[in-house]
Scaffold this motif. Sequence first.
Motif, PDB file in Angstrom:
ATOM      1  N   ASP A   2      88.421 102.053 -49.447  1.00  0.00           N
ATOM      2  CA  ASP A   2      86.901 102.127 -48.584  1.00  0.00           C
ATOM      3  C   ASP A   2      86.059 102.677 -49.850  1.00  0.00           C
ATOM      4  OD1 ASP A   2      84.689 102.499 -47.354  1.00  0.00           O
ATOM      5  OD2 ASP A   2      85.798 104.404 -46.405  1.00  0.00           O
ATOM      6  N   ARG A  27      86.054 112.263 -39.805  1.00  0.00           N
ATOM      7  CA  ARG A  27      85.246 111.017 -39.801  1.00  0.00           C
ATOM      8  C   ARG A  27      84.916 110.822 -40.920  1.00  0.00           C
ATOM      9  NH1 ARG A  27      82.149 107.299 -39.891  1.00  0.00           N
ATOM     10  NH2 ARG A  27      81.002 106.842 -38.097  1.00  0.00           N
ATOM     11  N   PHE A  28      84.502 110.977 -42.366  1.00  0.00           N
ATOM     12  CA  PHE A  28      84.171 110.912 -43.085  1.00  0.00           C
ATOM     13  C   PHE A  28      85.079 110.504 -44.421  1.00  0.00           C
ATOM     14  CE2 PHE A  28      79.490 112.171 -41.085  1.00  0.00           C
ATOM     15  CZ  PHE A  28      79.886 111.019 -41.135  1.00  0.00           C
ATOM     16  N   ARG A  29      86.631 110.867 -44.264  1.00  0.00           N
ATOM     17  CA  ARG A  29      87.450 110.833 -44.953  1.00  0.00           C
ATOM     18  C   ARG A  29      87.426 109.957 -45.300  1.00  0.00           C
ATOM     19  NH1 ARG A  29      90.003 109.530 -40.132  1.00  0.00           N
ATOM     20  NH2 ARG A  29      91.932 108.232 -40.153  1.00  0.00           N
ATOM     21  N   GLU A  30      87.840 109.724 -46.787  1.00  0.00           N
ATOM     22  CA  GLU A  30      88.381 108.193 -47.750  1.00  0.00           C
ATOM     23  C   GLU A  30      89.464 107.878 -46.942  1.00  0.00           C
ATOM     24  OE1 GLU A  30      88.972 109.232 -51.932  1.00  0.00           O
ATOM     25  OE2 GLU A  30      88.712 107.005 -51.970  1.00  0.00           O
ATOM     26  N   ARG A  31      88.890 106.711 -46.509  1.00  0.00           N
ATOM     27  CA  ARG A  31      90.100 104.933 -46.560  1.00  0.00           C
ATOM     28  C   ARG A  31      91.055 104.063 -47.295  1.00  0.00           C
ATOM     29  NH1 ARG A  31      86.797 105.825 -42.227  1.00  0.00           N
ATOM     30  NH2 ARG A  31      88.151 107.030 -40.332  1.00  0.00           N
ATOM     31  N   HIS A  59      82.362 102.266 -49.728  1.00  0.00           N
ATOM     32  CA  HIS A  59      81.254 102.740 -49.025  1.00  0.00           C
ATOM     33  C   HIS A  59      81.306 104.394 -49.182  1.00  0.00           C
ATOM     34  CE1 HIS A  59      78.351 103.285 -46.178  1.00  0.00           C
ATOM     35  NE2 HIS A  59      78.770 103.477 -45.513  1.00  0.00           N
ATOM     36  N   VAL A  90      83.298 116.471 -39.480  1.00  0.00           N
ATOM     37  CA  VAL A  90      82.726 115.414 -40.332  1.00  0.00           C
ATOM     38  C   VAL A  90      84.285 114.852 -41.804  1.00  0.00           C
ATOM     39  CG1 VAL A  90      81.542 115.762 -42.882  1.00  0.00           C
ATOM     40  CG2 VAL A  90      80.055 116.991 -41.015  1.00  0.00           C
ATOM     41  N   PRO A 126      78.783 107.192 -48.338  1.00  0.00           N
ATOM     42  CA  PRO A 126      77.827 107.397 -46.813  1.00  0.00           C
ATOM     43  C   PRO A 126      76.804 107.827 -47.601  1.00  0.00           C
ATOM     44  CG  PRO A 126      80.153 109.332 -46.807  1.00  0.00           C
ATOM     45  CD  PRO A 126      79.989 108.568 -47.836  1.00  0.00           C
ATOM     46  N   LYS A 127      75.804 107.524 -46.093  1.00  0.00           N
ATOM     47  CA  LYS A 127      74.586 108.016 -46.082  1.00  0.00           C
ATOM     48  C   LYS A 127      74.434 109.029 -47.148  1.00  0.00           C
ATOM     49  CE  LYS A 127      70.437 107.812 -43.904  1.00  0.00           C
ATOM     50  NZ  LYS A 127      70.256 108.435 -42.672  1.00  0.00           N
ATOM     51  N   GLN A 128      72.998 109.665 -48.030  1.00  0.00           N
ATOM     52  CA  GLN A 128      73.010 110.616 -48.187  1.00  0.00           C
ATOM     53  C   GLN A 128      71.560 110.983 -47.626  1.00  0.00           C
ATOM     54  OE1 GLN A 128      74.978 111.905 -51.013  1.00  0.00           O
ATOM     55  NE2 GLN A 128      76.188 110.746 -49.843  1.00  0.00           N
TER      56      GLN A 128
END
Length: 334
Positions: free
Chosen positions: A72, A65-69, A74, A62, A76-78
């Motif tokens: 970015d 995969r979901f780190r802040e770029r 966007h 997690v 992630p889906k809650q």
Amino acid sequence: MRYLWRLLPLAFILLMAGCGKQNLSALDPQGPVAAAQFDLIKLSLTIMIIVIVVVFAIYLFVIIRFRERPGDTHIPKQVHGNKALEVVWTVIPIILLLFLAVPNVMQTFTLAEVEDTEDSVRIVVTAHQFWWEFEYPEYDVVAGQDMYIPTNTRINIELEASDVIHSFWVPALAGKQDNVPGITNEMWLEAPEEGVYQGRCTELCGEGHWLMDFQVIAVDPDTFETWAQNMATTDDDVEEETTVAVEGREVFEQNCISCHAVGGEGGNMGPNLTNFGEREVVAGFLEYNDENIADFIRYPQEKKPGSLMQAFPQITDEEMDALIDYLDSLKVLD
Ligand SMILES: [Cu+2]
């Protein structure tokens, strides 16, 4: 110096390795009770390791995969309130807990079953500040400090205490259980092989608690019968069987017998000494030799703080030599 601290964990491991005493480990189980308990340890450990590995794997996935770029925006889906997920992470722990609970509860009942069988041996273990008394009601025997048991025999134990709460622990043979004044706790154990199994009090019971060690000595059933019968013989028989230092016997009768029994004679304030000459350890923790025996008799509190034994500084060297000769001669197995 900067890097030296990195050696600290290694030093710590080496230091702790020094704490190891032979046969004082639950991780080297001997006999059915210790083996069953070790299986439960392995089961719990396995489940815990699986949980740690899975949780950390998801966690790492997690945060990567979901780190802040850069750039970015966007989100992630809650998943708040997601029924499927809620059910999954409720049901999985329930299943894991069942895997833990069922064998644990079953073993708890099996290990609590203390029933006399045809060849089982019953021992009443009474803990005192700071020594152990082992009574064998079927044999009319009382022993101090060394608990003799026959191999491959079910030993049913009743735990009692004369003063404060203590705890009986022979890690290689069985888990610990408390000796509580006024309450009789029960447990059983079985030793598959002859040998000495180290025991220890594991409930802080006063000043001398850390020196409240004892030994479980497993011998073959025939030797045990001989031991028990000789322990039960009267005082006269003991005298006949051993080469008594007569003078030492006199010193013993003048100073020791009101608290320590030999054969059937004597007090029960201190450990029974009928087989003292066969001990490997004096007072639970001192090497068996003349110097330690003499020092302990003269100044018990210096060796074992809090010991309730009276000091005997007045015993002369000559008397002490005779007394030690006599104590040395107290044997029931030779
Ligand atoms: Cu203790």
